[in-house]
Design a protein around this motif. Structure first.
Motif, PDB file in Angstrom:
ATOM      1  N   LEU A   1     -47.943 -53.106   7.012  1.00 14.53           N
ATOM      2  CA  LEU A   1     -49.028 -52.189   7.356  1.00 14.53           C
ATOM      3  C   LEU A   1     -49.019 -51.760   8.816  1.00 14.53           C
ATOM      4  CD1 LEU A   1     -51.593 -50.812   6.204  1.00 14.53           C
ATOM      5  CD2 LEU A   1     -52.873 -52.855   6.886  1.00 14.53           C
ATOM      6  N   ALA A   2     -48.828 -52.706   9.715  1.00 16.92           N
ATOM      7  CA  ALA A   2     -48.899 -52.399  11.148  1.00 16.92           C
ATOM      8  C   ALA A   2     -47.693 -51.576  11.592  1.00 16.92           C
ATOM      9  CB  ALA A   2     -48.979 -53.691  11.951  1.00 16.92           C
ATOM     10  N   ARG A   3     -47.935 -50.619  12.498  1.00 11.91           N
ATOM     11  CA  ARG A   3     -46.873 -49.735  12.974  1.00 11.91           C
ATOM     12  C   ARG A   3     -46.409 -50.058  14.391  1.00 11.91           C
ATOM     13  NH1 ARG A   3     -48.851 -43.771  10.707  1.00 11.91           N
ATOM     14  NH2 ARG A   3     -48.513 -44.244   8.486  1.00 11.91           N
ATOM     15  N   ASP A   4     -47.172 -50.831  15.118  1.00 13.40           N
ATOM     16  CA  ASP A   4     -46.776 -51.189  16.485  1.00 13.40           C
ATOM     17  C   ASP A   4     -47.395 -52.535  16.841  1.00 13.40           C
ATOM     18  OD1 ASP A   4     -49.486 -50.683  17.137  1.00 13.40           O
ATOM     19  OD2 ASP A   4     -49.042 -48.584  17.586  1.00 13.40           O
ATOM     20  N   ARG A   5     -47.137 -52.982  18.061  1.00 16.06           N
ATOM     21  CA  ARG A   5     -47.591 -54.298  18.494  1.00 16.06           C
ATOM     22  C   ARG A   5     -49.119 -54.378  18.529  1.00 16.06           C
ATOM     23  NH1 ARG A   5     -44.589 -55.279  24.012  1.00 16.06           N
ATOM     24  NH2 ARG A   5     -45.568 -57.343  23.859  1.00 16.06           N
ATOM     25  N   ALA A   6     -49.752 -53.286  18.945  1.00 14.11           N
ATOM     26  CA  ALA A   6     -51.214 -53.297  19.026  1.00 14.11           C
ATOM     27  C   ALA A   6     -51.832 -53.465  17.643  1.00 14.11           C
ATOM     28  CB  ALA A   6     -51.706 -52.004  19.667  1.00 14.11           C
ATOM     29  N   GLU A   7     -51.301 -52.791  16.637  1.00 13.61           N
ATOM     30  CA  GLU A   7     -51.849 -52.913  15.294  1.00 13.61           C
ATOM     31  C   GLU A   7     -51.567 -54.283  14.697  1.00 13.61           C
ATOM     32  OE1 GLU A   7     -50.623 -49.654  12.847  1.00 13.61           O
ATOM     33  OE2 GLU A   7     -52.054 -48.274  13.779  1.00 13.61           O
ATOM     34  N   ARG A   8     -50.408 -54.840  15.013  1.00  9.72           N
ATOM     35  CA  ARG A   8     -50.144 -56.202  14.542  1.00  9.72           C
ATOM     36  C   ARG A   8     -51.132 -57.177  15.169  1.00  9.72           C
ATOM     37  NH1 ARG A   8     -44.850 -54.194  14.406  1.00  9.72           N
ATOM     38  NH2 ARG A   8     -44.427 -54.667  16.578  1.00  9.72           N
ATOM     39  N   ARG A   9     -51.470 -56.926  16.436  1.00  8.16           N
ATOM     40  CA  ARG A   9     -52.458 -57.781  17.102  1.00  8.16           C
ATOM     41  C   ARG A   9     -53.824 -57.648  16.430  1.00  8.16           C
ATOM     42  NH1 ARG A   9     -52.639 -62.073  20.837  1.00  8.16           N
ATOM     43  NH2 ARG A   9     -54.843 -62.330  21.285  1.00  8.16           N
ATOM     44  N   VAL A  10     -54.186 -56.422  16.034  1.00  4.01           N
ATOM     45  CA  VAL A  10     -55.451 -56.218  15.324  1.00  4.01           C
ATOM     46  C   VAL A  10     -55.477 -57.036  14.038  1.00  4.01           C
ATOM     47  CG1 VAL A  10     -56.845 -54.537  14.062  1.00  4.01           C
ATOM     48  CG2 VAL A  10     -55.939 -53.950  16.305  1.00  4.01           C
TER      49      VAL A  10
END
Length: 334
Positions: free
Chosen positions: A35-44
């Motif tokens: 689902l996550a597209r970048d590091r920030a979204e993975r952190r979310v």
């Protein structure tokens, strides 16, 4: 009702709580790659379960401890016969916990990427193996007259068990996607809802096949009722997700998990671990249980401690109930 019957029900409740809570926990871990597209979204995604993942695992410790104390013969046969799969699950849970804690210790991209790989795989592997393990418990395994498991580890990976692993994997992924849509804002929320729609359909097909197979093998009237509830709740969860009713979707996906676990335990009773070699060699709530005195002491302890644990965990979820998005993540913490 005898105390060993009560503790059979209580252990079923503990496993239900574990799969309900750790189910979306594993699902979120799997979604860090899907689902996550970048590091920030993975952190979310990681932050949605950051305050609660360790509390969710308490249910596993309690279920294992209760099984050891209330049904020592069941515990001994289960953990000796399923030693390798359970060891893999244990190692995954240890590495997963370390990954959550250490991912943000350095800003280095490679460091964080390696821990993210660990989170993904240590979420996916247990999600499959728990389904394999419980499918084998429901189906029956090679237990001899001495109550020992005499099969090989490869006997555990039969068609029925692999289907069970697919069910838990897809159901947990759906449960996690619904949880993410409930806990986030912005584009990641919309993508989570879209992915949940696909995962829900796949989970529905796999779960219907597995539960019908289970019902045909060892079901009764009560397990049939649980099957109908599980299928209906999953259909309702998919429908609520499509309608954007995220709270209802999460509640219904949780009911699906609870009903599916209930069906497995209902199809088991009065056995706790059937023998596929001879039904007379099966472990039951009677021949596998501890002494009545032990069960009485456990009942008093559980009656006092359980409400306190539930209150504390409920309070934790209430404190961390708000949605989050990439705008809440500091650049240095990506």
């Amino acid at each position: 009702m005898h105390l060993h019957d009560v503790w059979f029900v209580l252990i079923a409740v503990l496993w239900t709580g574990y799969f309900f809570l750790e189910g979306f926990d594993f699902g979120v871990g799997i979604l860090t790659k899907l689902l996550a597209r970048d590091r920030a979204e993975r952190r979310v995604l990681i932050n949605t379960i950051g305050p609660v993942w360790d509390g969710n695992e308490v249910w596993l410790l309690t279920a294992g401890g209760a099984t050891f104390a209330a049904f020592p013969e069941w515990y001994a046969t289960l953990f000796s016969g399923f030693y390798l799969p359970l060891l893999v699950i244990l190692v995954c849970l240890i590495v997963r916990g370390v990954a959550f804690e250490y991912r943000a210790k350095r800003p280095d991209e490679r460091w964080q990427r390696n821990w993210e790989h660990a989170i993904f795989w240590t979420s996916l592997v247990p999600a499959v193996l728990w389904g394999v393990a419980f499918a084998n418990i429901a189906r029956g395994v090679k237990i001899d007259a001495a109550k020992d498991y005499v099969g090989s580890v490869w006997d555990l990976f039969n068609g029925y068990a692999l289907l069970g692993g697919l069910v838990t994997l897809t159901l947990f992924t759906f449960h996690g996607a619904v949880f993410v849509s409930l806990k986030t804002v912005g584009p990641i929320r919309e993508r989570a809802r879209a992915l949940a729609s696909v995962a829900g359909v796949v989970a529905a097909v796999a779960a219907a096949a597995f539960l019908i197979w289970t019902q045909a093998h060892s079901g009764d009237t009560w397990s049939l009722v649980a099957l109908i509830v599980a299928v209906a709740a999953l259909a309702a969860a998919v429908g609520a997700n499509l309608a954007g009713r995220e709270g209802w979707a999460f509640a219904c996906s949780g009911i699906t998990i609870a009903a599916a676990v209930a069906m497995l335990f209902l199809s088991l009773f009065p056995d706790v671990m059937p023998s596929s070699l001879n039904s007379d060699w099966s472990l039951t709530v009677t021949n596998a249980s501890a002494t009545p005195y032990t069960l009485r002491i456990m009942t008093w302890c559980a009656g006092i401690a359980t409400p306190l644990v539930l209150l504390y965990q409920g309070w934790t979820y209430w404190v961390f109930r708000k949605r989050i998005g990439t705008q809440h993540i500091a650049e240095s913490l990506h």
